[in-house]
Design a protein around this motif. Structure first.
Motif, mmCIF file in Angstrom:
data_model
loop_
_atom_site.group_PDB
_atom_site.id
_atom_site.type_symbol
_atom_site.label_atom_id
_atom_site.label_comp_id
_atom_site.label_asym_id
_atom_site.label_seq_id
_atom_site.Cartn_x
_atom_site.Cartn_y
_atom_site.Cartn_z
ATOM 1 N N ALA A 157 0.817 -1.215 0.000
ATOM 2 C CA ALA A 157 0.000 0.000 0.000
ATOM 3 C C ALA A 157 0.850 1.266 0.000
ATOM 4 O O ALA A 157 2.004 1.271 0.452
ATOM 5 C CB ALA A 157 -0.924 0.005 1.214
ATOM 6 N N THR A 158 0.255 2.334 -0.486
ATOM 7 C CA THR A 158 0.779 3.676 -0.266
ATOM 8 C C THR A 158 0.212 4.147 1.062
ATOM 9 O O THR A 158 -1.000 4.100 1.268
ATOM 10 C CB THR A 158 0.339 4.633 -1.379
ATOM 11 N N VAL A 159 1.081 4.572 1.972
ATOM 12 C CA VAL A 159 0.642 4.882 3.328
ATOM 13 C C VAL A 159 1.080 6.293 3.717
ATOM 14 O O VAL A 159 2.278 6.585 3.796
ATOM 15 C CB VAL A 159 1.199 3.872 4.349
ATOM 16 N N TYR A 160 0.102 7.153 3.952
ATOM 17 C CA TYR A 160 0.370 8.456 4.546
ATOM 18 C C TYR A 160 0.448 8.265 6.056
ATOM 19 O O TYR A 160 -0.474 7.700 6.668
ATOM 20 C CB TYR A 160 -0.740 9.446 4.197
ATOM 21 N N VAL A 161 1.549 8.684 6.648
ATOM 22 C CA VAL A 161 1.745 8.517 8.089
ATOM 23 C C VAL A 161 1.832 9.893 8.735
ATOM 24 O O VAL A 161 2.561 10.768 8.275
ATOM 25 C CB VAL A 161 2.992 7.669 8.405
ATOM 26 N N THR A 162 1.051 10.081 9.782
ATOM 27 C CA THR A 162 1.021 11.388 10.426
ATOM 28 C C THR A 162 1.379 11.290 11.903
ATOM 29 O O THR A 162 1.275 10.240 12.535
ATOM 30 C CB THR A 162 -0.368 12.041 10.310
ATOM 31 N N GLY A 163 1.784 12.405 12.432
ATOM 32 C CA GLY A 163 2.129 12.540 13.835
ATOM 33 C C GLY A 163 2.671 13.933 14.050
ATOM 34 O O GLY A 163 2.757 14.737 13.117
ATOM 35 N N ARG A 164 3.078 14.211 15.278
ATOM 36 C CA ARG A 164 3.548 15.557 15.596
ATOM 37 C C ARG A 164 5.056 15.657 15.708
ATOM 38 O O ARG A 164 5.604 16.757 15.800
ATOM 39 C CB ARG A 164 2.902 16.041 16.896
ATOM 40 N N THR A 165 5.751 14.519 15.704
ATOM 41 C CA THR A 165 7.205 14.543 15.879
ATOM 42 C C THR A 165 7.904 14.278 14.555
ATOM 43 O O THR A 165 7.721 13.232 13.935
ATOM 44 C CB THR A 165 7.658 13.494 16.908
ATOM 45 N N THR A 166 8.697 15.262 14.139
ATOM 46 C CA THR A 166 9.509 15.133 12.932
ATOM 47 C C THR A 166 10.975 15.261 13.323
ATOM 48 O O THR A 166 11.306 15.521 14.484
ATOM 49 C CB THR A 166 9.155 16.225 11.916
ATOM 50 N N ARG A 167 11.830 15.110 12.351
ATOM 51 C CA ARG A 167 13.255 15.284 12.637
ATOM 52 C C ARG A 167 13.599 16.728 12.967
ATOM 53 O O ARG A 167 14.640 17.012 13.550
ATOM 54 C CB ARG A 167 14.078 14.789 11.449
#
Length: 304
Positions: free
Chosen positions: A32-42
């Motif tokens: 699948a193509t999966v969009y992943v979200t959250g509040r912590t990025t690099r």
């Protein structure tokens, strides 16, 4: 059963770590193509102050065989969620799977405290993070999902409906969130069925999340060392196990049979025949009732 989700587009909301990450990776492993979200990025951390990032999750999705796309989103901010769905529409033109795993409450709940003892500020924040985020995301994402028949909404919670119905979960705030998410899935199921789509609630067992491993001072490689401190940790499972459960439902042409139900990773492993990454099939919720709660010595024979 072949788990093939090529051509499918998924959004895993709350995929920075834990169950969300495990689900995203397994959806990717199925193509699948999966969009992943959250509040912590690099570049930016949340109040968790944890090292895991959504970029890392997206890279693991791609490495597993899918296409991972990281998008920083605070799911309490309506405009950000609306923009996320608009981006998915513009880039992919569809949404087949929505996984609501948004949480963020590990540092907020207080164990075994009545409502008058628990911090009201933390308790109400817990409700916002665990309930409002799911509703906001569903509000904006489900209209895109129902444009094609066969869509799947997965609400991730802690505990099956049967278990939670007879067990008080830590505090009124935590209890309400985890039972509320299950009811939310049932309610959405009634509406989605009219559009050829469906919803389920799913729970992992005792999850060997990054935070849990850190709490015991172990890693995935030597996790069994934690059983010296808590013998019943032997029934624990990786986040990939519940990920395989979600992927199995999503790839099942007869998945509508599950609409509105409360499911578990261990229960679905029996139906679909998948294992955890170590080849085991932990049946945590049955173990909890039959072994741990009666005070029996830890013994996972017949439960893994």
């Amino acid at each position: 059963m072949t788990t093939d989700l090529r051509e499918k587009v998924a959004l895993v909301a709350g995929a920075t770590r834990g169950a969300g990450r495990g689900i995203a990776v397994e959806l990717g492993a199925a193509g699948a193509t999966v969009y992943v979200t959250g509040r912590t990025t690099r570049a930016q951390q949340s109040e968790y102050a944890r090292p895991e990032t959504i970029e890392e999750t997206a890279e693991r999705v791609t490495a597993a065989g899918g296409r991972g796309i990281a998008v920083r989103v605070d799911h309490l901010v309506e405009a950000e969620v609306e923009a996320l769905v608009a981006r998915i529409r513009a880039e992919a033109g569809r949404l087949d799977i929505l996984v609501n795993d948004i949480w963020g409450g590990e540092k907020l709940f207080e164990w075994d405290k009545a409502v008058w003892e628990h911090s009201l500020e933390k308790g109400l924040r817990l409700l916002r993070l665990g309930i409002d985020t799911h509703l906001i995301t569903a509000h904006y994402a489900l209209p895109l999902m129902i444009e094609r028949p066969g869509g799947l909404l997965v609400e991730v919670t802690d505990g099956t409906a049967d278990y939670n119905a007879t067990h008080y979960r830590l505090s009124p705030f935590y209890d309400l969130v985890k039972t509320g998410v299950t009811r939310m899935a049932w309610a959405h199921a009634q509406d989605l069925a009219k559009h050829g789509a469906m919803a389920v609630a799913i729970t992992p067992g005792w999850l060997r999340s990054e935070m849990m491993l850190d709490a015991y001072g172990v890693s995935e490689e030597n996790w069994r060392e934690a059983t010296k401190v808590q013998p019943h940790f032997a029934i624990s499972e990786t986040p990939r196990f519940v990920g395989r459960a979600v992927a199995a439902i999503a790839a099942d042409p007869d998945r509508a049979r599950w609409n509105g139900q409360s499911l578990s990773s261990g229960g679905l492993a029996k139906v679909y025949g998948f294992d955890d990454i170590d080849g085991s099939r932990p049946d945590c919720w049955r173990y909890m009732v039959e072994v741990q709660e009666p005070g029996k010595p830890a013994d996972v024979t017949g439960y893994r």
